[in-house]
Design an enzyme around this catalytic site. Structure first.
Site, PDB file in Angstrom:
ATOM      1  N   ARG A 251       0.865  -1.179   0.000  1.00 17.00           N
ATOM      2  CA  ARG A 251       0.000   0.000   0.000  1.00 17.00           C
ATOM      3  C   ARG A 251       0.907   1.236   0.000  1.00 17.00           C
ATOM      4  O   ARG A 251       2.073   1.162   0.409  1.00 17.00           O
ATOM      5  CB  ARG A 251      -0.894   0.020   1.229  1.00 17.00           C
ATOM      6  CG  ARG A 251      -1.796  -1.207   1.372  1.00 17.00           C
ATOM      7  CD  ARG A 251      -2.567  -1.155   2.681  1.00 17.00           C
ATOM      8  NE  ARG A 251      -3.477  -2.288   2.829  1.00 17.00           N
ATOM      9  CZ  ARG A 251      -3.153  -3.430   3.429  1.00 17.00           C
ATOM     10  NH1 ARG A 251      -1.935  -3.585   3.959  1.00 17.00           N
ATOM     11  NH2 ARG A 251      -4.027  -4.419   3.521  1.00 17.00           N
TER      12      ARG A 251
ATOM     13  N   LYS B 281      -2.483  -2.958   7.861  1.00 16.54           N
ATOM     14  CA  LYS B 281      -3.725  -2.601   8.534  1.00 16.54           C
ATOM     15  C   LYS B 281      -3.903  -3.409   9.812  1.00 16.54           C
ATOM     16  O   LYS B 281      -3.594  -4.604   9.857  1.00 16.54           O
ATOM     17  CB  LYS B 281      -4.927  -2.842   7.609  1.00 16.54           C
ATOM     18  CG  LYS B 281      -5.037  -1.851   6.463  1.00 16.54           C
ATOM     19  CD  LYS B 281      -6.317  -2.090   5.691  1.00 16.54           C
ATOM     20  CE  LYS B 281      -6.507  -1.035   4.604  1.00 16.54           C
ATOM     21  NZ  LYS B 281      -7.754  -1.265   3.834  1.00 16.54           N
TER      22      LYS B 281
ATOM     23  N   HIS C 295      -2.614   2.272  -6.040  1.00 22.36           N
ATOM     24  CA  HIS C 295      -3.115   1.044  -5.428  1.00 22.36           C
ATOM     25  C   HIS C 295      -3.339  -0.043  -6.475  1.00 22.36           C
ATOM     26  O   HIS C 295      -3.293  -1.238  -6.159  1.00 22.36           O
ATOM     27  CB  HIS C 295      -4.412   1.323  -4.681  1.00 22.36           C
ATOM     28  CG  HIS C 295      -4.726   0.287  -3.637  1.00 22.36           C
ATOM     29  ND1 HIS C 295      -3.968   0.131  -2.492  1.00 22.36           N
ATOM     30  CD2 HIS C 295      -5.706  -0.653  -3.572  1.00 22.36           C
ATOM     31  CE1 HIS C 295      -4.472  -0.862  -1.762  1.00 22.36           C
ATOM     32  NE2 HIS C 295      -5.523  -1.341  -2.398  1.00 22.36           N
TER      33      HIS C 295
ATOM     34  N   ARG D  22      -0.598  -2.521  -6.568  1.00 26.06           N
ATOM     35  CA  ARG D  22      -0.711  -3.608  -5.585  1.00 26.06           C
ATOM     36  C   ARG D  22      -1.650  -4.700  -6.106  1.00 26.06           C
ATOM     37  O   ARG D  22      -1.364  -5.892  -5.982  1.00 26.06           O
ATOM     38  CB  ARG D  22      -1.217  -3.031  -4.267  1.00 26.06           C
ATOM     39  CG  ARG D  22      -1.531  -4.053  -3.181  1.00 26.06           C
ATOM     40  CD  ARG D  22      -1.833  -3.308  -1.882  1.00 26.06           C
ATOM     41  NE  ARG D  22      -2.658  -4.070  -0.961  1.00 26.06           N
ATOM     42  CZ  ARG D  22      -2.184  -4.915  -0.054  1.00 26.06           C
ATOM     43  NH1 ARG D  22      -0.882  -5.136   0.036  1.00 26.06           N
ATOM     44  NH2 ARG D  22      -3.002  -5.539   0.775  1.00 26.06           N
TER      45      ARG D  22
ATOM     46  N   HIS E 102      -3.593  -9.816   3.839  1.00 32.80           N
ATOM     47  CA  HIS E 102      -5.035  -9.861   4.014  1.00 32.80           C
ATOM     48  C   HIS E 102      -5.378 -10.711   5.227  1.00 32.80           C
ATOM     49  O   HIS E 102      -4.850 -11.809   5.401  1.00 32.80           O
ATOM     50  CB  HIS E 102      -5.722 -10.461   2.782  1.00 32.80           C
ATOM     51  CG  HIS E 102      -5.774  -9.528   1.622  1.00 32.80           C
ATOM     52  ND1 HIS E 102      -5.968  -9.958   0.319  1.00 32.80           N
ATOM     53  CD2 HIS E 102      -5.657  -8.177   1.545  1.00 32.80           C
ATOM     54  CE1 HIS E 102      -5.971  -8.924  -0.498  1.00 32.80           C
ATOM     55  NE2 HIS E 102      -5.788  -7.834   0.217  1.00 32.80           N
TER      56      HIS E 102
ATOM     57  N   TYR F 198      -9.217 -11.863  -6.516  1.00 31.68           N
ATOM     58  CA  TYR F 198      -8.266 -11.871  -7.619  1.00 31.68           C
ATOM     59  C   TYR F 198      -8.465 -13.048  -8.564  1.00 31.68           C
ATOM     60  O   TYR F 198      -8.059 -12.996  -9.720  1.00 31.68           O
ATOM     61  CB  TYR F 198      -6.827 -11.851  -7.074  1.00 31.68           C
ATOM     62  CG  TYR F 198      -6.508 -10.553  -6.389  1.00 31.68           C
ATOM     63  CD1 TYR F 198      -6.255  -9.402  -7.118  1.00 31.68           C
ATOM     64  CD2 TYR F 198      -6.501 -10.460  -5.007  1.00 31.68           C
ATOM     65  CE1 TYR F 198      -5.996  -8.197  -6.493  1.00 31.68           C
ATOM     66  CE2 TYR F 198      -6.234  -9.260  -4.364  1.00 31.68           C
ATOM     67  CZ  TYR F 198      -5.989  -8.132  -5.114  1.00 31.68           C
ATOM     68  OH  TYR F 198      -5.741  -6.935  -4.480  1.00 31.68           O
TER      69      TYR F 198
END
Length: 309
Positions: free
Chosen positions: A164, A187, A255, A258, A281, A290
């Protein structure tokens, strides 16, 4: 244990304190949650005609919550379905805290359902487009060579490591020369290892050889023109300028690099669980988006190449 003497605003402050120090949410997420909850409490006060205490929050009806969400969907800046769902999720999290920590349940609010938001797929760029974005900074005659090297290093880092923007810009001078794998905190404070390709290391080395500022080990690695830390907004503006020169769509954002990292790995045979770890994730369901992107790419290739398509 109930605290009936608390005001609604004090309960909100306690919730945000909990999110910051126990849940360790990012400052940006905290800001968003705080904004949502303050709008919600302001609505309740206006709707009920008086300041709300902690016990009042346990008496909110489904109709009142629906009315608040309807208000957010109208006006000068109406929210879309996805944002309304995010608002409802934040409000539910707030009420769950009030139930667990303050003894003020509101089970009736479970009856409120958010709008169905259309699932959006990641929009990666192609390998050639990613290569163009990384190479184009060096072709700009109006940019100092060290700034062009910096922009190329940042974009190569985002694509080569799947970072990110905030993660890439969080690197310090002590992180370079880059090791074989970077330890990245993403995150929710989740830490992961991001392998570093030789091309990524070389682009960062080239930037360091040209950048003109004395940096201590704790200083941000990437610097702006006047010497301060590089901002996410600069990276976004740079990619906007580059995609205009390259004729790329508006979906070509920092982004998107990524997203491209993940999609191109999947297309090359990497398994979903490994991609999940590389992206950081928390849920495999996030990474599974994806597979739809890659399937769409294969179908497009089939349609354009098969003689009977």
């Amino acid at each position: 244990m109930a605290h009936p003497q608390l005001t609604a605003d004090e309960a909100l402050a306690a919730w945000l304190e909990h999110l910051a120090h126990e849940r360790r949410l990012s400052p940006r997420t905290l800001e968003a949650y705080g904004h949502i909850a303050r709008r919600y409490l302001a609505f309740l006060q206006a709707h009920r005609g008086e300041a709300q205490g902690l016990p009042d929050l346990g008496t909110v009806t489904p109709a009142e919550l629906r009315a608040h969400l309807a208000e957010r969907r109208s006006g000068d800046k109406p929210l879309n379905a996805r944002s309304i769902s995010q608002n409802l999720s934040a409000i539910r999290t707030f009420h769950a805290f009030l139930d667990r920590r303050c003894g003020v349940p509101a089970p009736q609010l479970a009856l409120v359902r958010g709008p169905r938001a259309k699932a959006s797929l990641p929009r990666p760029v192609t390998e050639d487009q990613a290569r163009g974005l990384m190479q184009e900074p060096g072709a700009d005659p109006d940019v100092e060579p060290w700034e062009a090297a910096r922009d190329r290093a940042v974009l190569t880092l985002l694509y080569g490591c799947g970072l990110r923007i905030s993660e890439g810009l969080s690197l310090t001078r002590a992180d370079a020369p880059l090791p074989d794998a970077l330890r990245i905190t993403g995150k929710g404070g989740k830490t992961r290892l991001a392998p570093v390709l030789p091309a990524v290391r070389q682009s960062v080395d080239a930037y360091l050889a040209l950048q003109p500022f004395p940096l201590t080990p704790g200083d941000a690695l990437f610097r702006a023109r006047r010497g301060g830390p590089l901002s996410p907004r600069h990276v976004q503006a740079t990619v906007q300028r580059l995609r205009g020169r390259l004729g790329l769509p508006a979906s070509a954002t920092p982004h998107a690099l990524r997203h491209s990292f993940a999609t191109h790995l999947l297309g090359a045979g990497a398994d979903l669980r490994s991609i999940q770890e590389l992206l950081g994730h928390a849920s495999l369901s996030t990474t599974q988006k994806y597979t739809a992107v890659d399937a769409a790419r294969l179908l497009d290739a089939y349609a354009s190449a098969h003689p009977r398509a």
